[in-house]
Motif scaffolding. Structure first.
Motif, PDB file in Angstrom:
ATOM      1  N   LEU A 185      11.486  -6.818   2.181  1.00 26.55           N
ATOM      2  CA  LEU A 185      11.710  -5.628   3.062  1.00 26.55           C
ATOM      3  C   LEU A 185      11.590  -6.185   4.434  1.00 26.55           C
ATOM      4  CD1 LEU A 185      11.011  -2.375   1.471  1.00 26.55           C
ATOM      5  CD2 LEU A 185      13.198  -3.319   2.262  1.00 26.55           C
ATOM      6  N   GLY A 186      10.526  -7.200   4.527  1.00 20.78           N
ATOM      7  CA  GLY A 186      10.273  -7.891   6.063  1.00 20.78           C
ATOM      8  C   GLY A 186       8.896  -7.419   6.364  1.00 20.78           C
ATOM      9  N   PHE A 187       7.848  -7.237   5.530  1.00 19.87           N
ATOM     10  CA  PHE A 187       6.854  -6.832   5.980  1.00 19.87           C
ATOM     11  C   PHE A 187       5.807  -8.039   5.422  1.00 19.87           C
ATOM     12  CE2 PHE A 187       9.234  -2.735   6.013  1.00 19.87           C
ATOM     13  CZ  PHE A 187       8.899  -2.640   7.373  1.00 19.87           C
ATOM     14  N   ASP A 188       4.481  -8.021   6.029  1.00 19.68           N
ATOM     15  CA  ASP A 188       3.419  -8.971   5.677  1.00 19.68           C
ATOM     16  C   ASP A 188       2.171  -8.374   5.726  1.00 19.68           C
ATOM     17  OD1 ASP A 188       1.999 -11.278   5.513  1.00 19.68           O
ATOM     18  OD2 ASP A 188       2.379 -12.131   7.343  1.00 19.68           O
ATOM     19  N   TRP A 189       1.552  -8.457   4.667  1.00 14.86           N
ATOM     20  CA  TRP A 189       0.081  -7.798   4.604  1.00 14.86           C
ATOM     21  C   TRP A 189      -1.038  -8.737   4.829  1.00 14.86           C
ATOM     22  CZ3 TRP A 189       3.583  -8.484   0.508  1.00 14.86           C
ATOM     23  CH2 TRP A 189       3.227  -9.311  -0.377  1.00 14.86           C
ATOM     24  N   ALA A 190      -0.453  -9.989   5.363  1.00 13.85           N
ATOM     25  CA  ALA A 190      -1.402 -11.379   5.546  1.00 13.85           C
ATOM     26  C   ALA A 190      -2.379 -11.310   4.466  1.00 13.85           C
ATOM     27  CB  ALA A 190      -2.008 -10.812   6.831  1.00 13.85           C
ATOM     28  N   PHE A 250      -0.191   0.535   1.734  1.00 10.76           N
ATOM     29  CA  PHE A 250       0.696   0.915   0.716  1.00 10.76           C
ATOM     30  C   PHE A 250       0.153   0.711  -0.588  1.00 10.76           C
ATOM     31  CE2 PHE A 250       4.412  -0.277  -1.931  1.00 10.76           C
ATOM     32  CZ  PHE A 250       4.894   0.988  -2.155  1.00 10.76           C
ATOM     33  N   PRO A 251      -0.181   1.935  -1.305  1.00  8.39           N
ATOM     34  CA  PRO A 251      -0.874   1.701  -2.836  1.00  8.39           C
ATOM     35  C   PRO A 251       0.024   2.001  -3.861  1.00  8.39           C
ATOM     36  CG  PRO A 251      -1.211   3.900  -1.699  1.00  8.39           C
ATOM     37  CD  PRO A 251      -0.118   3.195  -0.845  1.00  8.39           C
ATOM     38  N   PRO A 252       0.883   1.213  -3.997  1.00 13.01           N
ATOM     39  CA  PRO A 252       1.603   1.214  -5.464  1.00 13.01           C
ATOM     40  C   PRO A 252       0.796   0.990  -6.775  1.00 13.01           C
ATOM     41  CG  PRO A 252       2.019  -0.798  -4.587  1.00 13.01           C
ATOM     42  CD  PRO A 252       1.325  -0.219  -3.551  1.00 13.01           C
ATOM     43  N   CYS A 258      -1.738  -3.185   7.889  1.00 16.68           N
ATOM     44  CA  CYS A 258      -1.447  -2.472   6.655  1.00 16.68           C
ATOM     45  C   CYS A 258      -1.805  -3.184   5.412  1.00 16.68           C
ATOM     46  CB  CYS A 258       0.100  -1.963   6.673  1.00 16.68           C
ATOM     47  SG  CYS A 258       0.562  -1.215   5.188  1.00 16.68           S
ATOM     48  N   HIS A 259      -2.667  -2.549   4.589  1.00 20.04           N
ATOM     49  CA  HIS A 259      -2.915  -3.174   3.275  1.00 20.04           C
ATOM     50  C   HIS A 259      -1.986  -3.060   2.211  1.00 20.04           C
ATOM     51  CE1 HIS A 259      -7.636  -2.876   4.707  1.00 20.04           C
ATOM     52  NE2 HIS A 259      -6.933  -3.489   5.524  1.00 20.04           N
ATOM     53  N   SER A 293       7.945   4.826   2.134  1.00 19.22           N
ATOM     54  CA  SER A 293       6.708   4.773   2.572  1.00 19.22           C
ATOM     55  C   SER A 293       6.089   3.309   3.293  1.00 19.22           C
ATOM     56  CB  SER A 293       6.326   5.148   1.178  1.00 19.22           C
ATOM     57  OG  SER A 293       4.742   4.832   1.292  1.00 19.22           O
ATOM     58  N   ILE A 294       6.899   2.268   2.471  1.00 22.35           N
ATOM     59  CA  ILE A 294       6.600   0.951   3.087  1.00 22.35           C
ATOM     60  C   ILE A 294       6.823   0.607   4.594  1.00 22.35           C
ATOM     61  CG2 ILE A 294       7.159  -1.544   3.249  1.00 22.35           C
ATOM     62  CD1 ILE A 294       7.561  -1.006   0.015  1.00 22.35           C
ATOM     63  N   CYS A 295       7.995   1.180   5.103  1.00 24.50           N
ATOM     64  CA  CYS A 295       8.315   1.340   6.373  1.00 24.50           C
ATOM     65  C   CYS A 295       7.461   1.947   7.287  1.00 24.50           C
ATOM     66  CB  CYS A 295       9.763   1.878   6.582  1.00 24.50           C
ATOM     67  SG  CYS A 295      11.177   0.519   5.752  1.00 24.50           S
ATOM     68  N   LEU A 296       7.080   3.055   6.684  1.00 22.82           N
ATOM     69  CA  LEU A 296       6.033   4.103   7.456  1.00 22.82           C
ATOM     70  C   LEU A 296       4.739   3.455   7.782  1.00 22.82           C
ATOM     71  CD1 LEU A 296       5.292   6.735   8.783  1.00 22.82           C
ATOM     72  CD2 LEU A 296       5.166   7.741   6.465  1.00 22.82           C
TER      73      LEU A 296
END
Ligand code: ATP
Ligand code: MG
Length: 739
Positions: free
Chosen positions: A85-90, A28-30, A58-59, A43-46
């Protein structure tokens, strides 16, 4: 995000063919030049969803290649929102700015290989040299510089001594390519601004197309997902990656896949426009609860679950569309229903004095587990009293009875009015028998015990469904009533609401204790969403024809018709089709428009005419109908779909939007958008007959001319059909029965 969409299929195929050895890496490249919005959430969810479902990664990458607009505040906000939103890029957090040196080195490789040159042409000259659809581009006079010359000049660009715009680095593409993106694309520009991470080290900055594909390749991205606008850039993406052997090149190059961006009605989803709203103080910062930003939605009381659910609902498609914001609100309502504690709160209070209540007595009633104090003076919602109610009004009316939620039935004995005739107080009696029955139920608070709280009622930020769609600046469509702050009366328990907690004010809506404005024992409540979609009700209301006075051509409303023939039609239209004078004037104001109307009016002439007056002219602004991408019979076909109830009027507007943009056959568009509605007029006819029979007295009044009862009957039909009936159809059947 469920993974049954075309991108998941592509990933699945790549896994089966072992293209990437079974690896799935998305990103996800904002760009950190603003806060994330609902579109980014999609886009994040996708991207994170694919990584999760295919056991990949997902980076999170800051696409920070523009020193002018980027800011560390935005980086932090982006990280917070993705996490929320509940996502983790570690440990997979990256910055394009970390690749500046590597990108610079690749640019030098391009130069040395004779595949890039420094160009001194100005921006305008470059674009003039690009040619046209029918004409190949012309080579820049600087295209033949030698690699040595180009290397020296590129290093000079990076020295900081040159002015921005004086030189650019371009790749030697294909000047005859039908794809403009391939006609010697720009690789680097000069910028001498301070970058928030690299300071003043760099004076050349890579353009998106050059930076993005290599950043993806460096990180071993497999599937680089972007929005449809980048479809033409894909050829360039692939081309760049295959020109020179570069350090860190993966075995299999990443592939770009495009999907439809999210557009939602009644808002704008563009960081630049959102920044404008913030900077010019039309809203109270990026996290203003009216903003479509993740931070704004969060502060409004929307949950991450609801937003993810919404992204799931809308799915992943290859064609752009405008999503009804009601869908998001639906997801929010469903989610909040389960997690909200209940309270009684009167938002617009009307005083009620119970005259037979023992003086000074307070009784504690049980409100589903909590105690609610009741006394002889209460507040109820102003809307819950109607002095001249329609027949089916089950709340309080003069002489009528209603149950107070969790408590007794009261009866309205007297209405007290102030000097200007407004109802200021109700005098009531209560029935001490708790078993006494009443039809309606209202919420209330005890005047002596309730507390004042600030309640913020939010509405759409824009009045127009597509604020960005017309020629007018999007700010002209701001809804001046998007925020109403009221002092409400809340049950005592409400004061203990902790910041960031969810509440349902019974019969009113879902509310969120504002995390910023709330103080201990003084919460401020944001309305997250109403209990019902009040806006949809407004939209479906049969509206009298409103002439667009803003339309330049309409200003000459009562100007004489330009020709005697048109003057004759002006009269005829009013007589035969029931047009108002205004409508008839508009349809006869010039030959071209009139000809268009006549050729479209082969069927449903009044509806066609009104559509032209209300919808078409507004969209046309000052253009002529001859410039439309569709023809008159297409409009006839659209109106026919609406009039035969194959689609709702609301859906008709969506179809019309598409027609205005791209032309096309209405029924095909309807099918593509999935808008066809089931309208069984036989079934509704029966309901209409039953409703008329059950309300014979009201029906007689309506027939006798009390036209405002028509709305009541439409409501009854809607109710009897459990909301399934098409309201326009219900109304037209009722009107038919009146004749
Ligand atoms: P904006 O126009 O709001 O500035 P952007 O595309 O310039 O959007 P980026 O920060 O570059 O913003 O976007 C990051 C990612 O989010 C990109 O992959 C982009 O495709 C995606 N994205 C942005 N807007 C939307 C949208 N409305 N729907 C779906 N994805 C979006
Ligand atoms: Mg962008």
């Amino acid at each position: 995000m469920s993974t049954n969409h075309f991108i998941a299929e592509r990933v699945q195929q790549d896994n089966e063919s072992q293209k990437y050895g079974g690896r799935v890496v998305t990103r996800f490249p904002p760009e950190p030049n603003g806060y994330l919005h609902m579109g980014h959430a999609k886009s994040i969810c996708l991207n994170f969803g694919l990584a999760r479902d295919f056991h990949g990664a997902c980076h999170l990458r800051m696409d920070d290649t523009n020193p002018t607009t980027e800011d560390p505040e935005y980086v932090e906000a982006i990280k917070r929102d993705v996490r929320w939103l509940g996502f983790d890029w570690a440990d997979k957090m990256f910055y394009a700015s970390d690749y500046y040196q590597r990108l610079f080195d690749i640019a030098l490789q391009f130069i040395d290989a004779g595949k890039a040159y420094v160009d001194d042409l100005t921006e305008e000259q470059i674009s003039a040299h690009r040619g046209s659809v029918s004409e190949a581009g012309k080579p820049s006079p600087f295209r033949s510089r030698t690699p040595a010359e180009n290397r020296a000049l590129f290093l000079e660009m990076q020295s900081g001594k040159l002015a921005p715009g004086s030189k650019v680095l371009r790749a030697k593409g294909d000047l005859a390519s039908p794809n403009f993106k391939m006609r010697d694309p720009l690789m680097y520009r000069i910028k001498n601004d301070h970058h928030y991470r690299t300071g003043t080290k760099w004076h050349v900055y890579p353009f998106y197309d050059f930076a993005h594909c290599f950043s993806d390749a460096f990180e071993g991205i497999t599937h680089s997902i972007c929005t449809l606008e980048f479809e033409n850039n894909r050829e360039l993406y692939d081309w760049y990656l295959r020109q020179v052997p570069f350090a860190g090149a993966p075995k299999a190059m990443p592939e770009q896949i495009e999907f439809a961006r999210l557009n939602v009605d009644y808002t704008v989803l563009s960081k630049r426009k959102l920044l404008e709203l913030v900077k010019d103080k039309h809203v109270d910062g990026w996290d203003d609860p009216r903003m479509p930003t993740i931070a704004g939605l969060r502060r409004r009381g929307y949950t991450a679950d609801a937003i993810r659910k919404f992204c799931d609902m809308i799915g992943i498609a290859k064609a752009n569309s405008l999503v009804d914001i009601g869908k998001l609100e639906f997801a929010v309502r469903e989610d909040l229903e389960a997690r909200s504690q209940r309270l009684l709160c009167v938002v617009r209070p009307l005083k009620v004095v119970i005259e037979n209540w023992p003086a000074g007595k307070t009784e504690e009633v049980d409100a589903g587990g909590r105690k609610l104090p009741m006394s002889g003076t209460l507040y109820i919602e102003r809307d819950d009293f109607d002095e001249n109610p329609p027949k089916d009004f089950h709340r309080l009316k003069p002489g009528g009875e209603v149950r107070l939620r969790f408590a007794y039935v009261i009866k309205c004995e007297r209405v007290v009015k102030d000097a200007s005739g407004n109802v200021s107080e109700l005098r009531c009696s209560y029935n001490p028998d708790p078993a006494h029955k009443a039809k309606g139920i209202v919420h209330w608070v005890s005047a002596e015990h309730c507390k004042d709280v600030e309640v913020r009622l939010y509405d759409r930020l824009f009045k127009d469904p597509n604020p960005d769609g017309g020629e007018a600046h999007f700010l002209t469509h701001l809804n001046p009533k998007s925020l109403e702050i009221v002092k409400a009366k809340i049950e005592p328990h409400g004061l203990s609401a902790e910041p960031s907690t969810h509440w349902q004010f019974e019969r009113v809506g879902y509310f969120f204790a504002d995390p910023v404005l709330s103080k201990p024992n003084a919460p401020v409540f944001n309305r997250s969403v109403g209990l019902k979609d009040s806006w949809a009700a407004k939209k479906e209301e049969p509206k009298r024809v409103e002439v667009q006075k803003t339309h330049a051509k309409v200003d000459k409303e009562f100007a004489p018709a330009p020709t005697p023939a048109l003057a004759a039609k002006r009269d005829a239209y009013q007589k035969t089709h029931g047009f108002s004078l205004e409508e008839a004037v508009i349809l006869t104001q010039d030959e071209t428009l009139n000809a268009f109307y006549e050729s479209a009016a082969t069927k449903h002439a009044p509806a066609v005419g009104r559509w032209i007056v209300n919808e078409l002219l507004r969209a046309l602004k000052d253009r002529s109908v001859t410039e439309l991408p569709f023809k008159a019979p297409d409009l006839t076909a659209l109106i026919d779909l609406i009039e035969t109830n194959a689609i709702s009027r609301r859906a008709g507007k969506d179809v019309f939007e598409v027609m205005l943009k791209d032309g096309g056959v209405p029924s095909t568009i309807v099918d593509k958008l999935g808008l066809r509605q089931v309208s069984d007029s036989g079934a509704i006819e029966k309901i209409v007959r039953d409703v008329i029979a059950a309300n014979a007295a009201q029906w007689a009044k309506l027939k006798g001319g009390e036209t405002k009862l028509l709305g009541f009957f439409v409501g009854q039909v809607m109710k009897a059909s459990k909301g399934q009936a098409n309201p326009q159809l219900a109304q037209s059947l009722l009107e038919k029965s009146l004749k």
